[in-house]
Design a protein around this motif. Sequence first.
Motif, short mmCIF file in Angstrom:
data_model
loop_
_atom_site.label_atom_id
_atom_site.label_comp_id
_atom_site.label_asym_id
_atom_site.label_seq_id
_atom_site.Cartn_x
_atom_site.Cartn_y
_atom_site.Cartn_z
N ALA A 190 20.73 -2.43 42.44
CA ALA A 190 21.77 -1.71 41.71
C ALA A 190 21.49 -0.21 41.67
O ALA A 190 22.40 0.60 41.77
CB ALA A 190 21.89 -2.26 40.29
N ILE A 191 20.22 0.15 41.55
CA ILE A 191 19.86 1.57 41.50
C ILE A 191 20.05 2.22 42.87
O ILE A 191 20.50 3.36 42.95
CB ILE A 191 18.40 1.74 41.02
CG1 ILE A 191 18.29 1.31 39.55
CG2 ILE A 191 17.93 3.17 41.19
CD1 ILE A 191 16.87 1.24 39.04
N SER A 192 19.73 1.51 43.93
CA SER A 192 19.85 2.09 45.27
C SER A 192 21.29 2.31 45.66
O SER A 192 21.59 3.20 46.46
CB SER A 192 19.16 1.19 46.30
OG SER A 192 19.82 -0.06 46.41
N SER A 193 22.20 1.53 45.11
CA SER A 193 23.63 1.72 45.36
C SER A 193 24.41 1.14 44.18
O SER A 193 24.43 -0.08 43.99
CB SER A 193 24.08 1.05 46.65
OG SER A 193 25.48 1.16 46.81
N VAL A 194 25.02 2.02 43.40
CA VAL A 194 25.79 1.57 42.24
C VAL A 194 26.92 0.66 42.69
O VAL A 194 27.29 -0.30 42.00
CB VAL A 194 26.34 2.78 41.47
CG1 VAL A 194 27.22 2.33 40.30
CG2 VAL A 194 25.19 3.64 40.96
N TYR A 195 27.47 0.91 43.87
CA TYR A 195 28.54 0.06 44.41
C TYR A 195 28.10 -1.39 44.49
O TYR A 195 28.87 -2.32 44.26
CB TYR A 195 28.94 0.52 45.81
CG TYR A 195 29.74 1.79 45.86
CD1 TYR A 195 31.08 1.81 45.45
CD2 TYR A 195 29.18 2.97 46.32
CE1 TYR A 195 31.82 2.97 45.50
CE2 TYR A 195 29.92 4.15 46.37
CZ TYR A 195 31.24 4.14 45.95
OH TYR A 195 31.97 5.29 46.00
N TYR A 196 26.84 -1.59 44.85
CA TYR A 196 26.34 -2.95 45.05
C TYR A 196 25.84 -3.59 43.76
O TYR A 196 25.45 -4.77 43.77
CB TYR A 196 25.20 -2.95 46.07
CG TYR A 196 25.66 -2.73 47.49
CD1 TYR A 196 26.85 -3.26 47.95
CD2 TYR A 196 24.89 -1.98 48.38
CE1 TYR A 196 27.28 -3.06 49.26
CE2 TYR A 196 25.30 -1.78 49.69
CZ TYR A 196 26.49 -2.32 50.12
OH TYR A 196 26.90 -2.12 51.41
N GLY A 197 25.79 -2.83 42.67
CA GLY A 197 25.26 -3.38 41.44
C GLY A 197 26.02 -4.60 40.96
O GLY A 197 25.44 -5.68 40.72
N VAL A 198 27.34 -4.46 40.80
CA VAL A 198 28.17 -5.57 40.32
C VAL A 198 28.20 -6.69 41.35
O VAL A 198 28.12 -7.88 41.02
CB VAL A 198 29.59 -5.08 40.01
CG1 VAL A 198 30.48 -6.26 39.63
CG2 VAL A 198 29.57 -4.05 38.89
N MET A 199 28.31 -6.32 42.64
CA MET A 199 28.36 -7.34 43.70
C MET A 199 27.09 -8.17 43.72
O MET A 199 27.14 -9.41 43.87
CB MET A 199 28.56 -6.67 45.06
CG MET A 199 29.80 -5.80 45.17
SD MET A 199 29.92 -5.03 46.78
CE MET A 199 31.10 -3.71 46.43
N SER A 200 25.95 -7.52 43.56
CA SER A 200 24.68 -8.25 43.55
C SER A 200 24.57 -9.15 42.34
O SER A 200 24.06 -10.28 42.44
CB SER A 200 23.52 -7.25 43.57
OG SER A 200 23.53 -6.49 44.76
N ALA A 201 25.04 -8.68 41.19
CA ALA A 201 25.01 -9.50 39.99
C ALA A 201 25.83 -10.78 40.19
O ALA A 201 25.41 -11.88 39.78
CB ALA A 201 25.53 -8.71 38.80
N ILE A 202 26.98 -10.64 40.82
CA ILE A 202 27.82 -11.81 41.08
C ILE A 202 27.13 -12.77 42.05
O ILE A 202 27.10 -13.99 41.84
CB ILE A 202 29.19 -11.38 41.64
CG1 ILE A 202 29.97 -10.60 40.58
CG2 ILE A 202 29.98 -12.59 42.13
CD1 ILE A 202 31.26 -10.00 41.09
#
Length: 250
Positions: A190-202
């Motif tokens: 999530a820190i490396s890419s805010v865009y991927y934060g929510v996607m990774s959580a899902i």
Amino acid sequence: MLIRAAGIYLVAAVVLTWPLATHLTSRLGAVEGAGDPYLNLWILGWGMRAWLSDPMSVLNGSVFNANIFHPSTGTLTYSDHLLLQSLAMSPLYAVTGNLALCYNLLLIASLTLSGLAMHLLAHRVTGSERAAVIAGLAWACWPYRTAHLLHLQLQSLYFLPLALLVLHRVAAARRWRDAMWLGVWAALQAISSVYYGVMSAIAIAVGAVSLASTTGQWRSRRYWSRLVLAAAIGGVLIAPVVWPYWVTQQ
């Protein structure tokens, strides 16, 4: 084995971005001209200069008050901040002073590390070295990569496979140590890419539910308590980064 695998993904990254390897100090690894590549070049440079000349600005959050749109504050949150990548590349920048070189090596390294991370996950799941290599190449080189070569932050998909790997370990042994690493890897993604934060959580949530179902741990207090710990650790680690974005959104 890992060294050989890393070599395979490095070669694949060089081929995928060719002829970038012959112009590392003078060109940018992007299929389009000015725009996002220049934006990310500036963001990377801003972060590296902060780490090298004023690291406290990163720790206290003032780094997000970037030198654009004065007198607005929090302007670094208008895009991905790349502070983690900037930290990794700052020693090279300190030695060379070449921003384009740092940008291009980060791009190639992102593809390589993404492939290696997926290799580790696939080997854990399948036990097959051949399947791991195929999965790593697919993760590092699929068309999504080339479609977003101009988006440096979207190449940082190297922590999600590691998070899913330790998620499997949590389901298998339910150890506190694995749960802690799950929180760390998820937070770093999530820190490396805010865009991927929510996607990774899902993705992690779906994976956790799937593993609970397939391993018969729906009612396992031990399993779910480990996941709650991972979520808590991840939340604490990303809070200093998420907060400036939240303030800007308001």
